[in-house]
Scaffold this active site. Sequence first.
Site, short mmCIF file in Angstrom:
data_model
loop_
_atom_site.label_atom_id
_atom_site.label_comp_id
_atom_site.label_asym_id
_atom_site.label_seq_id
_atom_site.Cartn_x
_atom_site.Cartn_y
_atom_site.Cartn_z
N GLU A 285 18.64 -4.76 -17.59
CA GLU A 285 19.14 -4.15 -16.35
C GLU A 285 20.52 -4.68 -15.92
O GLU A 285 20.82 -4.73 -14.74
CB GLU A 285 18.13 -4.28 -15.21
CG GLU A 285 16.89 -3.41 -15.36
CD GLU A 285 17.16 -1.91 -15.14
OE1 GLU A 285 17.23 -1.47 -13.98
OE2 GLU A 285 17.29 -1.19 -16.15
N GLU B 141 10.03 -10.87 -6.78
CA GLU B 141 11.49 -10.80 -6.89
C GLU B 141 12.14 -10.74 -5.52
O GLU B 141 11.50 -10.46 -4.52
CB GLU B 141 11.88 -9.59 -7.75
CG GLU B 141 11.26 -9.64 -9.16
CD GLU B 141 11.57 -8.42 -10.00
OE1 GLU B 141 12.66 -7.82 -9.80
OE2 GLU B 141 10.74 -8.06 -10.86
N TYR B 142 13.45 -11.01 -5.49
CA TYR B 142 14.27 -10.94 -4.27
C TYR B 142 13.70 -11.83 -3.16
O TYR B 142 13.53 -11.41 -2.02
CB TYR B 142 14.39 -9.49 -3.78
CG TYR B 142 15.03 -8.58 -4.79
CD1 TYR B 142 16.41 -8.57 -4.97
CD2 TYR B 142 14.25 -7.74 -5.59
CE1 TYR B 142 17.01 -7.74 -5.91
CE2 TYR B 142 14.83 -6.91 -6.53
CZ TYR B 142 16.22 -6.93 -6.69
OH TYR B 142 16.80 -6.11 -7.63
N GLU C 80 0.82 -1.21 0.00
CA GLU C 80 0.00 0.00 0.00
C GLU C 80 0.85 1.26 0.00
O GLU C 80 0.41 2.33 -0.42
CB GLU C 80 -0.92 0.04 1.23
CG GLU C 80 -1.86 -1.14 1.35
CD GLU C 80 -1.28 -2.25 2.23
OE1 GLU C 80 -2.07 -2.94 2.88
OE2 GLU C 80 -0.03 -2.42 2.26
N MET D 135 13.48 -11.79 -17.68
CA MET D 135 13.76 -10.37 -17.54
C MET D 135 15.21 -10.08 -17.96
O MET D 135 16.07 -9.76 -17.13
CB MET D 135 13.47 -9.92 -16.11
CG MET D 135 12.00 -10.01 -15.75
SD MET D 135 11.58 -9.41 -14.10
CE MET D 135 12.19 -10.77 -13.09
#
Length: 426
Positions: free
Chosen positions: A281, A215-216, A172, A278
């Site tokens: 990056e 992710e992570y 949020e 992905m």
Amino acid sequence: MVIHVVRRGETPFSIASIYGVNATRMMLDNGYTLTTPLVTGQSLVILFPDIIHTVLEGETVSSIATFYGISKNQIFRNNYELGGFSNLYPGQQLVISYSGEKLRSIYVSAYSYTFISDYLLRATLPYLSYLIPFTYGISQMLGLVNLNDIRLINTAFEYGVASIMHLSTLTEQDVFSTQRASDLFASPSSEQAIANAILKNIQTKGYQGLDIDFEYLGALEAENYAQFVSTISQSLNVEGYPVWVALAPKTSDDQPGLLYEGHDYAMLADAANYVFLMTYEWGYKYSSPQAVAPINSIRRVLDYAVTRIPTNKIYFGIPTYGYDWPLPFVQGQTAATSVSSEQAINIAREYGVEIKYDTASQTPWFNYTDETGVAHEVWFEDPRSINAKLLLADEYNFIGVGYWDLLRPFPQNWAVLNSLYDINSV
């Protein structure tokens, strides 16, 4: 299609004369006008129209498409300057087809933030099979953090493009939380509740599938994550909705690093219908100056991926952007600025520098010094680098490609894509 690298002193007319094409049309195909100054070292897409239609009074994009037996989207793809809009005028010339055979047909997806302009959204939708609005998150109560996505879904529907719901660990507070994922995996009842909420949201808003992007996560969560994806897939597949899972760009099973360890390629490929690699990056906001998606690094990821995942499940990612790094680079301090291809070329033009090309990464780059005396290094994408990446989809026999993301205009990318492939509709 030919990709031409601009030499010093060349003009749109001199380049067009080399290839026997119309200079105005050539510049339109690249998103420019005849008055756009060229930059030494930049590349242009040279396309060769096969059939050209001159618009008559009362004709529409739909009527012209019907006459030639092609789709409205193909009209838009062949004429980027229309911007995806159907406003025509008598005497206007439209390309119906270009010469040259295409490699094959593929599926094309792209992510987009919901604040994308209507013009840019409509200009790019004809080139897509799937649009993925970014992103639904996970609330403190392990429910969905909502997304204001109706405009994107409805606009995509106008172009026959399927919208795919995107689920991440956004909170949020608009930050990504690994803990939210761990809490979700630890509660079977919460997993089932969010599966139900996802299905309801898909059916209510008209989505046609789900893309999961956690992710992570770390090595300890790898099996839990695969099980979560499997649970969601079972819930959605029975209703006819496919599931994608986004994967970090790994090159081995045991690649160290928090970004990689929670993504087990084989388990996640078994759990989902499709995967999205992905593959970008390497160069990022806080890295040293380098290519965002070097072709040599991408190949290492793809070579590993095909040993764990069927090729007909794989989409691989292509960036639409680059970065501008101030120099000297200081680890932990220097922050690059994201730039589009158009912005990068504008910078090179403004400072009168030549664009170079790195053959190892197959990526354009240049240096310049700004008006305050600060040196910069810029790496970005152009038709040469995009062509090299798009050819990989055919070489590896992948089902498709996906773009991150649509916020940066890149007409030349779409010209190359349209030249190489037919775009599958869903």
